[in-house]
Structures are given as C-alpha cells and as structure tokens.
Motif scaffolding. Structure first.
Motif, PDB file in Angstrom:
ATOM      1  N   GLY A  47      37.051   9.361  19.305  1.00 35.24           N
ATOM      2  CA  GLY A  47      36.824   8.829  20.643  1.00 35.24           C
ATOM      3  C   GLY A  47      38.119   8.824  21.443  1.00 35.24           C
ATOM      4  N   LEU A  48      38.039   8.450  22.715  1.00 36.84           N
ATOM      5  CA  LEU A  48      39.206   8.468  23.589  1.00 36.84           C
ATOM      6  C   LEU A  48      39.839   7.086  23.649  1.00 36.84           C
ATOM      7  CD1 LEU A  48      40.662  10.538  25.361  1.00 36.84           C
ATOM      8  CD2 LEU A  48      39.348   9.702  27.308  1.00 36.84           C
ATOM      9  N   ASN A  49      41.002   6.959  23.050  1.00 38.36           N
ATOM     10  CA  ASN A  49      41.761   5.705  23.070  1.00 38.36           C
ATOM     11  C   ASN A  49      43.246   6.062  22.982  1.00 38.36           C
ATOM     12  OD1 ASN A  49      42.579   5.846  20.167  1.00 38.36           O
ATOM     13  ND2 ASN A  49      40.360   5.630  19.846  1.00 38.36           N
ATOM     14  N   PRO A  50      44.141   5.095  23.172  1.00 41.10           N
ATOM     15  CA  PRO A  50      45.572   5.428  23.185  1.00 41.10           C
ATOM     16  C   PRO A  50      46.051   6.131  21.921  1.00 41.10           C
ATOM     17  CG  PRO A  50      45.229   3.247  24.096  1.00 41.10           C
ATOM     18  CD  PRO A  50      43.903   3.689  23.558  1.00 41.10           C
ATOM     19  N   GLU A  51      45.585   5.706  20.767  1.00 45.24           N
ATOM     20  CA  GLU A  51      46.052   6.301  19.512  1.00 45.24           C
ATOM     21  C   GLU A  51      45.540   7.734  19.353  1.00 45.24           C
ATOM     22  OE1 GLU A  51      48.229   5.519  17.467  1.00 45.24           O
ATOM     23  OE2 GLU A  51      47.832   6.970  15.850  1.00 45.24           O
ATOM     24  N   SER A  52      44.245   7.949  19.604  1.00 48.55           N
ATOM     25  CA  SER A  52      43.699   9.301  19.450  1.00 48.55           C
ATOM     26  C   SER A  52      44.296  10.238  20.492  1.00 48.55           C
ATOM     27  CB  SER A  52      42.174   9.274  19.558  1.00 48.55           C
ATOM     28  OG  SER A  52      41.758   8.888  20.850  1.00 48.55           O
ATOM     29  N   ALA A  53      44.507   9.741  21.728  1.00 47.72           N
ATOM     30  CA  ALA A  53      45.097  10.580  22.781  1.00 47.72           C
ATOM     31  C   ALA A  53      46.534  10.955  22.428  1.00 47.72           C
ATOM     32  CB  ALA A  53      45.048   9.844  24.112  1.00 47.72           C
ATOM     33  N   ARG A  54      47.283   9.982  21.883  1.00 47.41           N
ATOM     34  CA  ARG A  54      48.671  10.261  21.506  1.00 47.41           C
ATOM     35  C   ARG A  54      48.743  11.339  20.428  1.00 47.41           C
ATOM     36  NH1 ARG A  54      51.872   9.256  17.540  1.00 47.41           N
ATOM     37  NH2 ARG A  54      50.286   8.047  16.398  1.00 47.41           N
ATOM     38  N   ARG A  55      47.863  11.235  19.428  1.00 44.98           N
ATOM     39  CA  ARG A  55      47.893  12.206  18.323  1.00 44.98           C
ATOM     40  C   ARG A  55      47.404  13.587  18.755  1.00 44.98           C
ATOM     41  NH1 ARG A  55      44.194   9.029  14.602  1.00 44.98           N
ATOM     42  NH2 ARG A  55      44.127  10.973  13.415  1.00 44.98           N
ATOM     43  N   ALA A  56      46.505  13.634  19.727  1.00 44.35           N
ATOM     44  CA  ALA A  56      45.948  14.932  20.147  1.00 44.35           C
ATOM     45  C   ALA A  56      46.792  15.609  21.222  1.00 44.35           C
ATOM     46  CB  ALA A  56      44.513  14.735  20.663  1.00 44.35           C
ATOM     47  N   ALA A  57      47.571  14.830  21.981  1.00 45.77           N
ATOM     48  CA  ALA A  57      48.223  15.352  23.191  1.00 45.77           C
ATOM     49  C   ALA A  57      49.168  16.510  22.899  1.00 45.77           C
ATOM     50  CB  ALA A  57      48.962  14.219  23.910  1.00 45.77           C
ATOM     51  N   ARG A  58      49.968  16.401  21.852  1.00 45.49           N
ATOM     52  CA  ARG A  58      50.944  17.468  21.627  1.00 45.49           C
ATOM     53  C   ARG A  58      50.270  18.775  21.233  1.00 45.49           C
ATOM     54  NH1 ARG A  58      53.321  17.840  16.222  1.00 45.49           N
ATOM     55  NH2 ARG A  58      52.214  16.519  14.740  1.00 45.49           N
ATOM     56  N   VAL A 115      43.962   3.957  33.092  1.00 48.87           N
ATOM     57  CA  VAL A 115      45.233   3.762  32.383  1.00 48.87           C
ATOM     58  C   VAL A 115      45.710   5.087  31.810  1.00 48.87           C
ATOM     59  CG1 VAL A 115      44.741   1.367  31.771  1.00 48.87           C
ATOM     60  CG2 VAL A 115      44.067   3.196  30.223  1.00 48.87           C
ATOM     61  N   LEU A 116      47.043   5.193  31.662  1.00 50.65           N
ATOM     62  CA  LEU A 116      47.613   6.367  31.001  1.00 50.65           C
ATOM     63  C   LEU A 116      47.516   6.170  29.493  1.00 50.65           C
ATOM     64  CD1 LEU A 116      49.250   9.034  31.082  1.00 50.65           C
ATOM     65  CD2 LEU A 116      51.322   7.606  31.020  1.00 50.65           C
ATOM     66  N   LEU A 117      46.839   7.095  28.818  1.00 52.33           N
ATOM     67  CA  LEU A 117      46.679   6.987  27.365  1.00 52.33           C
ATOM     68  C   LEU A 117      47.803   7.698  26.633  1.00 52.33           C
ATOM     69  CD1 LEU A 117      42.823   7.582  27.037  1.00 52.33           C
ATOM     70  CD2 LEU A 117      44.045   5.413  27.115  1.00 52.33           C
ATOM     71  N   ALA A 118      48.266   8.825  27.184  1.00 56.62           N
ATOM     72  CA  ALA A 118      49.323   9.567  26.485  1.00 56.62           C
ATOM     73  C   ALA A 118      50.035  10.489  27.462  1.00 56.62           C
ATOM     74  CB  ALA A 118      48.725  10.385  25.342  1.00 56.62           C
ATOM     75  N   TRP A 119      51.349  10.629  27.249  1.00 54.40           N
ATOM     76  CA  TRP A 119      52.170  11.608  27.968  1.00 54.40           C
ATOM     77  C   TRP A 119      52.908  12.421  26.930  1.00 54.40           C
ATOM     78  CZ3 TRP A 119      52.988  12.924  33.131  1.00 54.40           C
ATOM     79  CH2 TRP A 119      54.062  13.792  33.370  1.00 54.40           C
ATOM     80  N   GLU A 120      52.851  13.725  27.039  1.00 55.94           N
ATOM     81  CA  GLU A 120      53.495  14.594  26.061  1.00 55.94           C
ATOM     82  C   GLU A 120      54.369  15.597  26.791  1.00 55.94           C
ATOM     83  OE1 GLU A 120      53.481  14.403  22.836  1.00 55.94           O
ATOM     84  OE2 GLU A 120      54.660  16.228  22.494  1.00 55.94           O
ATOM     85  N   GLY A 121      55.651  15.636  26.425  1.00 53.21           N
ATOM     86  CA  GLY A 121      56.559  16.597  27.034  1.00 53.21           C
ATOM     87  C   GLY A 121      57.622  15.921  27.883  1.00 53.21           C
ATOM     88  N   PRO A 122      58.498  16.729  28.499  1.00 52.16           N
ATOM     89  CA  PRO A 122      59.574  16.175  29.337  1.00 52.16           C
ATOM     90  C   PRO A 122      59.024  15.659  30.674  1.00 52.16           C
ATOM     91  CG  PRO A 122      59.558  18.566  29.438  1.00 52.16           C
ATOM     92  CD  PRO A 122      58.530  18.201  28.419  1.00 52.16           C
ATOM     93  N   GLY A 123      59.938  15.132  31.482  1.00 49.04           N
ATOM     94  CA  GLY A 123      59.537  14.614  32.796  1.00 49.04           C
ATOM     95  C   GLY A 123      58.802  13.299  32.716  1.00 49.04           C
ATOM     96  N   ARG A 124      59.172  12.483  31.717  1.00 46.82           N
ATOM     97  CA  ARG A 124      58.450  11.228  31.504  1.00 46.82           C
ATOM     98  C   ARG A 124      58.558  10.292  32.708  1.00 46.82           C
ATOM     99  NH1 ARG A 124      55.954   8.833  27.416  1.00 46.82           N
ATOM    100  NH2 ARG A 124      56.348  10.671  26.129  1.00 46.82           N
ATOM    101  N   ARG A 125      59.545  10.529  33.567  1.00 44.08           N
ATOM    102  CA  ARG A 125      59.653   9.678  34.756  1.00 44.08           C
ATOM    103  C   ARG A 125      58.398   9.732  35.608  1.00 44.08           C
ATOM    104  NH1 ARG A 125      64.158  13.234  37.889  1.00 44.08           N
ATOM    105  NH2 ARG A 125      64.833  13.491  35.732  1.00 44.08           N
ATOM    106  N   HIS A 126      57.594  10.832  35.457  1.00 44.99           N
ATOM    107  CA  HIS A 126      56.369  10.998  36.231  1.00 44.99           C
ATOM    108  C   HIS A 126      55.155  10.338  35.564  1.00 44.99           C
ATOM    109  CE1 HIS A 126      58.213  13.901  39.009  1.00 44.99           C
ATOM    110  NE2 HIS A 126      58.828  14.418  37.938  1.00 44.99           N
ATOM    111  N   ALA A 127      55.352   9.827  34.341  1.00 44.07           N
ATOM    112  CA  ALA A 127      54.212   9.285  33.600  1.00 44.07           C
ATOM    113  C   ALA A 127      53.559   8.116  34.339  1.00 44.07           C
ATOM    114  CB  ALA A 127      54.665   8.841  32.199  1.00 44.07           C
ATOM    115  N   ALA A 128      54.392   7.297  34.976  1.00 46.17           N
ATOM    116  CA  ALA A 128      53.845   6.122  35.662  1.00 46.17           C
ATOM    117  C   ALA A 128      52.917   6.505  36.811  1.00 46.17           C
ATOM    118  CB  ALA A 128      54.995   5.259  36.183  1.00 46.17           C
ATOM    119  N   GLU A 129      53.052   7.765  37.293  1.00 47.66           N
ATOM    120  CA  GLU A 129      52.214   8.197  38.419  1.00 47.66           C
ATOM    121  C   GLU A 129      51.016   9.029  37.956  1.00 47.66           C
ATOM    122  OE1 GLU A 129      55.100  10.496  40.372  1.00 47.66           O
ATOM    123  OE2 GLU A 129      56.325   8.785  41.027  1.00 47.66           O
ATOM    124  N   ALA A 130      50.863   9.221  36.644  1.00 49.17           N
ATOM    125  CA  ALA A 130      49.810  10.110  36.128  1.00 49.17           C
ATOM    126  C   ALA A 130      48.413   9.620  36.497  1.00 49.17           C
ATOM    127  CB  ALA A 130      49.951  10.257  34.613  1.00 49.17           C
TER     128      ALA A 130
END
Length: 393
Positions: free
Chosen positions: A56-67, A85-100
């Motif tokens: 299912g879609l949750n922070p843990e599953s999104a984090r593991r699948a994102a990369r 809510v933001l479940l996962a951000w993968e890669g550089p440019g994390r400064r943009h995560a808050a705007e995802a």
C-alpha cells in the motif's frame, strides 16, 4: 528516450517473473547488446520496487520504492506524494522537497498529468538538477490517492510518457495491495460469521451435558468444564487466520469429548492421522464445522450408534483430510445449494469453510462432499503442504 519508454511500457507488465530470468541469463551467458542490458536493468528495478508497493501507499513503502522508481525513469530526482503529504523524496535537490506537495496539487485536483513549469521550480542555482517536473496522479478505484513526480532539468515528451507508464504500473501494484486487504477483510468477516454461528449451539449443548454430570459425577463435570473452557478459548481467539493441523485436531478432540458426554456410547470416533502432516498450516477453524456437521446432521437424527472417522494423509505436495460419518446422509441437491451459498440457517458452517478454502488456496481446493440419503456423508479437504503467505500463528 523513445526506446526507454518502449522498454518501460512493455517490460513492466512481466517485471517480477522476468527479473528472475534476468539473473538466470546473466549467470549463464551475460548480456549481448546495450538494449538487452537496459531491458533487464528495467525489469530488475521494477521487481525491487514491487514488494513495498504491494504493502500500500505509506511513508515506509514509498521510501523503499522511490529509489527504484527513480532508476526506472532515469531522472535526477523523484517524489511520491500521498494525501496532502510528502511520502518520499529521492535524489538531489532536497531543498525542493518541501514544495513537492504544492507541485502535485494541480495534477491531483485535475486527475491527469501536469507539467510544472520551470518558473515555479527554478531556485536560481544553475547547478541544481531540479528545474522542472512532470507529475502523474495515482488513481486507485477512481480515487486520487497520491502522485508520482519526476524532476529534472527539463521535461521532454519522452519523460512525460515514461512517467505515465511507470505511474500506471505503480497504480497496478497499489490495486493489487487493495485486493490483498479486501481478501483479508473478507476472510476475517467469514471467520466472525462462523464463530457467531458455532457458539450458540456449542455453548448450549456443552453446558447442558456438563450440567447433567454435576450431581452424579462431579469429577467428570469438572473435566468437561475445563475442556469447554479450552475449546472456547481456542475458538474465540482473535488473532491469526491459520493454525496447524495439530492445533485443529486438538480442538476437534475437545469438541468430541464434550459431544461424547452428551451422546454416550452412541458416538464412536476413529482418528487416523499421519504424523508428518500435523505441522501443515490450515485455515483457522476449518475442521470443527465439518465434524460438528457430522455429529448434528449425520448422527443426531440416527436412532442407532454411529461412527465418525477423521483421516489426514500425506499426499506428496498436499495434505488430504476427510471427515466421514455413517449417519443419515444428505440430499446431494441440498449440499450443492449449501456450497453455493443458497442455503442459510445452521448450514452456514460447511459453506463457510468451503469459501475460505477457495479464497486462500484457489477454487480447486474447495470441499468435495460424497453423500446420499441413508448412505452417510464424507467431506474431503485438500490443502497444499506449503503455500506462500500461509503460516500458522
């Protein structure tokens, strides 16, 4: 990018099985062309992303699948957004995560892919790889449950198509996860219905039998009361869809001790159990309803003594169980209606067991009933000795 899109759209459909082939082929002769290597790399990434998404879609599953999803798309960064809510951000440019979440809002509200323009994302840092994005909503059963956002320096038509294909594959995994949850809820509901059906008959008959011994044989009454307590504890336990065959047979033995106290010499029982099948996992409370059916509907109406024979045999990859009585038998048409769910009342137990066996192991593992009026009844059960996801707890 065109070739990558083609690979994604075709290969993701068979990702899980083909990933195994990937390693097999690699081990034997390696890869020939760059296209071969790209195809198998895509399959491998998809096979790694699938297991967490099936939760299912949750922070843990999104984090593991994102990369792995990011690897599939080949983009600098990727975001998975849930319900606001933001479940996962993968890669550089994390400064943009808050705007995802804000970047995904337009696509989620409209229910269709959306290209976020550079002027919305650009942070002014010429070295930042996150300068634009394509966002695809994740729609499961008609509801937008999240979004997949692929970030890069620029958005091409190929990236839009690839993001759409990957998002559709993610949606298929989330739909399978929902099916798994629905199946679990269905089995739990069936189990609750079975408990509700068994308990009234069981409690009334058992307490009546125990009461009959209180004055004439107090020790027997006490032993029966302990058996009653253990049986109800097992029958009403709240956790676990499966038990071992050994646990089910212990419960059936307690049930039959209570019934023998009621029927006396009229009830005879034979247990023919192969020890090697005792650890086999079976659906919880799958045997007692069959035995209860034999006692109540097979031997109950019979004026002479009757016999119940319970067998459990090792049959290679399967365990075969049968519950047979020499009682009054049943009309085969009544049995058909019962297993088809067209009969109600106190016949619920047999149909309930049949439904749960089919739900867990497939239609080929439903109950097989041999009976005729006046000829007794034999109920046959087959269960695989090993099945993924089926464990006694």
């Amino acid at each position: 990018m065109g070739s990558v899109v083609t690979v994604v759209s075709v290969a993701l459909v068979i990702a899980g099985a083909a990933a195994a082939l990937f390693w097999l082929v690699r081990g034997r002769r390696g890869f020939g062309t760059p296209a071969d290597r790209a195809a198998f790399a895509t399959l491998h990434a998809a096979s790694l992303a699938a297991p967490p998404l099936r939760e299912g879609l949750n922070p843990e599953s999104a984090r593991r699948a994102a990369r792995h999803l990011r690897a599939l798309l080949g983009t600098p960064a990727l975001a998975v957004v849930g319900d606001g809510v933001l479940l996962a951000w993968e890669g550089p440019g994390r400064r943009h995560a808050a705007e995802a979440v804000e970047h995904a809002r337009e696509a989620m509200d409209a229910g269709r892919p959306w290209v976020v323009p550079a002027e919305v994302i650009d942070c002014g840092d010429m070295g930042c790889p996150v300068r634009s994005a394509v966002v695809v909503p994740l729609v499961v059963d008609g509801l937008v449950v999240g979004a997949l956002s692929a970030y890069g320096r620029q958005v091409s038509a190929g990236l839009v198509r690839a993001a759409g294909e990957v998002a559709h594959w993610v949606i298929s995994q989330l739909e399978l996860a929902e099916l798994d949850r629905s199946r679990t809820r269905m089995i739990e509901a069936e189990l609750r219905a079975l408990r509700a059906q068994i308990s009234p008959h069981f409690v009334y008959n058992s307490l009546t039998a125990i009461a009959s011994f209180v004055r004439t044989d107090p020790d027997q009454a006490r032993e029966l009361l302990l058996e009653f307590a253990e049986l109800t504890r097992y029958s009403l336990r709240k956790h676990g869809e499966f038990s071992t065959l050994a646990e089910e047979l212990h419960s059936v033995d307690r049930y039959l001790r209570l019934e023998r106290a009621r029927f006396g010499a009229r009830l005879r029982v034979d247990l023919l159990i192969a020890p090697e099948v005792l650890p086999v996992a079976v659906p919880f409370l799958c045997l007692q309803p069959l035995v209860e059916n034999a006692v109540r509907h097979g031997l109950g109406p019979k004026s002479t003594p009757g016999r119940i024979t319970i067998r459990a045999e090792d049959a290679g990859a399967e365990c075969r169980i049968s519950v047979e009585d020499d009682g009054v038998g049943m009309d085969p048409e009544d049995v058909r209606a019962l297993l088809a769910g067209e009969a109600g009342g106190d016949s619920l137990g047999l149909g309930n067991v049949d439904e749960r066996l089919r739900a867990v192991f497939g239609d080929e593992y439903g109950l097989v009933v041999e009976t005729a009026l006046g000829a007794g009844t034999k109920v046959n059960v087959r269960v695989p000795k090993y099945r993924t996801g089926v464990h006694a707890s």
